[in-house]
Design a protein around this motif. Structure first.
Motif, short mmCIF file in Angstrom:
data_model
loop_
_atom_site.label_atom_id
_atom_site.label_comp_id
_atom_site.label_asym_id
_atom_site.label_seq_id
_atom_site.Cartn_x
_atom_site.Cartn_y
_atom_site.Cartn_z
N LEU A 1 0.82 -1.21 0.00
CA LEU A 1 0.00 0.00 0.00
C LEU A 1 0.86 1.26 0.00
O LEU A 1 0.49 2.27 -0.60
N GLU A 2 1.99 1.19 0.66
CA GLU A 2 2.92 2.33 0.65
C GLU A 2 3.37 2.63 -0.79
O GLU A 2 3.46 3.79 -1.19
N GLU A 3 3.66 1.58 -1.55
CA GLU A 3 4.04 1.74 -2.95
C GLU A 3 2.92 2.42 -3.74
O GLU A 3 3.14 3.35 -4.51
N LEU A 4 1.70 1.89 -3.54
CA LEU A 4 0.53 2.44 -4.23
C LEU A 4 0.38 3.92 -3.93
O LEU A 4 0.20 4.75 -4.83
N TYR A 5 0.46 4.27 -2.63
CA TYR A 5 0.29 5.67 -2.22
C TYR A 5 1.48 6.54 -2.66
O TYR A 5 1.31 7.74 -2.86
N ALA A 6 2.66 5.95 -2.82
CA ALA A 6 3.80 6.71 -3.32
C ALA A 6 3.50 7.15 -4.76
O ALA A 6 3.81 8.28 -5.16
N GLY A 7 2.88 6.28 -5.54
CA GLY A 7 2.49 6.64 -6.90
C GLY A 7 1.41 7.71 -6.91
O GLY A 7 1.45 8.65 -7.71
N ILE A 8 0.44 7.57 -6.00
CA ILE A 8 -0.63 8.57 -5.88
C ILE A 8 -0.03 9.93 -5.53
O ILE A 8 -0.35 10.95 -6.13
N GLN A 9 0.92 9.91 -4.58
CA GLN A 9 1.55 11.16 -4.15
C GLN A 9 2.37 11.79 -5.28
O GLN A 9 2.34 13.01 -5.47
N ALA A 10 3.09 10.95 -6.03
CA ALA A 10 3.90 11.46 -7.14
C ALA A 10 3.02 12.19 -8.16
O ALA A 10 3.36 13.29 -8.61
N ALA A 11 1.89 11.59 -8.50
CA ALA A 11 0.98 12.22 -9.46
C ALA A 11 0.38 13.49 -8.87
O ALA A 11 0.30 14.53 -9.54
N ALA A 12 -0.02 13.43 -7.59
CA ALA A 12 -0.63 14.59 -6.93
C ALA A 12 0.35 15.76 -6.93
O ALA A 12 -0.02 16.91 -7.17
#
Ligand SMILES: [Mg+2]
Ligand SMILES: [Mg+2]
Lengths: 351, 351
Positions: free
Chosen positions: B114-125
């Motif tokens: 989930l940390e990986e998933l949210y790292a991608g979300i954060q990068a796009a944000a």
């Protein structure tokens, strides 16, 4: 491709994604004047009122985690999925205005099942005066999942946060607690009885209030107005989705205060008391940890107490203390018991 | 309860629902001045600018339907889940400002996933300058599901709908088409090769553009500004998520017009052409039906043609006709072929 041997079971594949959304939402009407454009483009368009702020909240309901279709009718599920989001909007002291609805569904559901689900969504949208302005319908490899996002408006600066409670404030709750959880216990017992004897005729009459609170909860749309009429502005507010205990802890943590909650003040419906006795459960524990009541919990300044005193919708159940004093339940016997967040935790319900 | 034999695999149960959201979003920063309150209350609070309107759009991505974790890294998935929503915001001629992110996940995913998933979300944000202002994390009985809702703002009255195309308008597309779909074909072939020979070392270099377009698509954040600079206001606009063909049909249906699309004008990257030959696929069909390009498709008045002529980001691919003339592809040989919506349909991808 449009052949159907059984006309009451249309496969969702026959409609396709676009046809399906159009079909499911064709009776939905736009009523909010702020809805400039609803369903049917890349995004909905919403007008802004400079005197207002917007609130946005989202909730995800997953089959097998948040609901069991063996006793939850799809229409009720659609209704409840809307309610849980609107409850969060009211908890900000805001009025809900629009929702988006996304559904993932496996092929085991015929179109008629989705129609039932959307009928419940529409019923809630109508009663609470919100427009359905968007969404997404897609397949899932297994069960049913509903993701709703709600928008609402609040007078600029009038949003009530979890963080505003002050020492000496009174802790107030609307309605009564624990009924939704006891409704779930009754329904689960009936499901077990039915497994053993499929001809059993359950008599749910003595539990009617409990079952309704579980299957068809309502959000407290009346409270924002009531408080306006009474000229009371809560200092902090939250809705009760996970149980009184964890919501009190949220307010205390966010407001950096402590709290004394009085066991004998917790409002319980007679059906909750009777059914807790029948199930050999402690009604205080149920009220503290049951969850899904969708009542509002808020704090008010002591000066405002005369304004709410005796109001049948509102019960003072405790008061705010200094943070150092901690968060406690004062039992009927006068014992001080530290309150812990035992609220229902979706992540722990999984095997 | 907090024991962990393998410290790189923390069970999501160990954090609980509240701890998990806090943990996953603790590095997320609020940058939009309109975000009055982000994550951490019953709802987020957003300020309204009276000169603007708000747009809202939502998308649901389901494991096994929209993505296959055997070749999509979780970080890329999080990034892409944000992009598909932002693309819809840009397609309204709006700027994205906030998103909410809900995730349903089974216990087979450790917290690190989930940390990986949210790292991608954060990068796009971060790259697209949007705030993550809310969401919900819950368990699922099987796979992974991501539901994102995006908010954006547009100058009052400046939203561009699918319905504004007029006869004689020019049909314009940004970038090039078909690469994301061919990237998927390449990845699926490698997956099959890997099944037979787990030691195979895939050489993805000749397909680098295709694979990137599939795994890490971008939304056209540059186009709204480019059009403003060129002083061009599109008459209708949509983003290409399902394939050029179905998006043209959406514009034509909503605008009550027809269209001639010229096969020889469709912009294709050399890697798309070469890989289509290798896979024995027709590149026009891929551009028409492949989908997931997240380019923008819009119509402009012929008067505006000199302003966009020669712009490397924009290609005129057809023109709008009277509704009675229908929607056609004019082939390289000059044949008129009726266009049908063969765009990728999530509901038909299921067995
Ligand atoms: Mg779109
Ligand atoms: Mg809440």
């Amino acid at each position: 491709m449009f052949e159907n041997k059984d006309s009451s079971h249309t496969s969702i594949e026959n409609l396709g994604e676009f046809g399906l959304i159009d079909h499911l939402t064709k009776n939905f009407k736009i009523k909010q004047k702020s809805t400039v454009k609803g369903i049917g483009d890349d995004a909905a368009v919403i007008a802004c009122d400079p005197k207002e702020e917007l609130v946005i909240t989202t909730d995800l309901l997953v089959e097998g985690v948040h609901f069991d279709l063996s006793y939850v009718p799809l229409k009720h599920l659609g209704y409840k999925a809307v309610i849980v989001n609107l409850s969060d909007v009211y908890a900000m002291n805001a009025e809900p205005t629009q929702i988006t609805v996304s559904v993932a569904v496996s092929n085991r559901f015929p179109v008629e099942a989705l129609e039932e689900l959307y009928a419940g969504i529409q019923a809630a949208a109508q009663l609470y005066n919100v427009d359905v302005v968007g969404g997404d319908t897609t397949s899932s490899t297994t069960g049913l999942l509903i993701s709703i996002t709600a928008l609402g408006t609040v007078k600029k600066g009038a949003a009530v946060y979890r963080s505003g409670a002050k020492e000496n404030d009174l802790l107030v709750v609307t309605g009564d607690l624990g009924a939704a959880y006891m409704g779930l216990q009754v329904l689960e017992r009936e499901k077990e009885v039915f497994k053993v004897n499929p001809n059993s005729q359950p008599d749910l009459e003595p539990y009617s209030y409990l079952v309704e609170r579980q299957l068809k909860p309502e959000a407290r749309k009346d409270i924002t107005n009531l408080l306006k009429e009474l000229e009371v502005r809560p200092t902090a507010m939250i809705d009760i989705s996970d149980g009184l205990s964890s919501e009190i802890i949220h307010i205390c943590k966010n407001s950096e205060v402590g709290c004394n909650l009085y066991e004998d003040k917790i409002p319980l419906d007679p059906q909750v008391i009777a059914t807790c006795e029948e199930f050999n459960l402690d009604s205080t524990t149920i009220a503290l940890s049951g969850g899904e009541d969708y009542e509002l919990l808020f704090t008010i300044s002591t000066e405002d107490f005369p304004k709410i005193k005796g109001n049948p919708h509102l019960t003072v159940i405790g008061h705010i203390t200094d943070e150092k004093e901690g968060v406690h339940l004062i039992s009927r016997a006068g014992t001080k018991i530290p309150l812990i967040a035992r609220g229902w935790n979706a992540l722990k319900n999984e095997e």
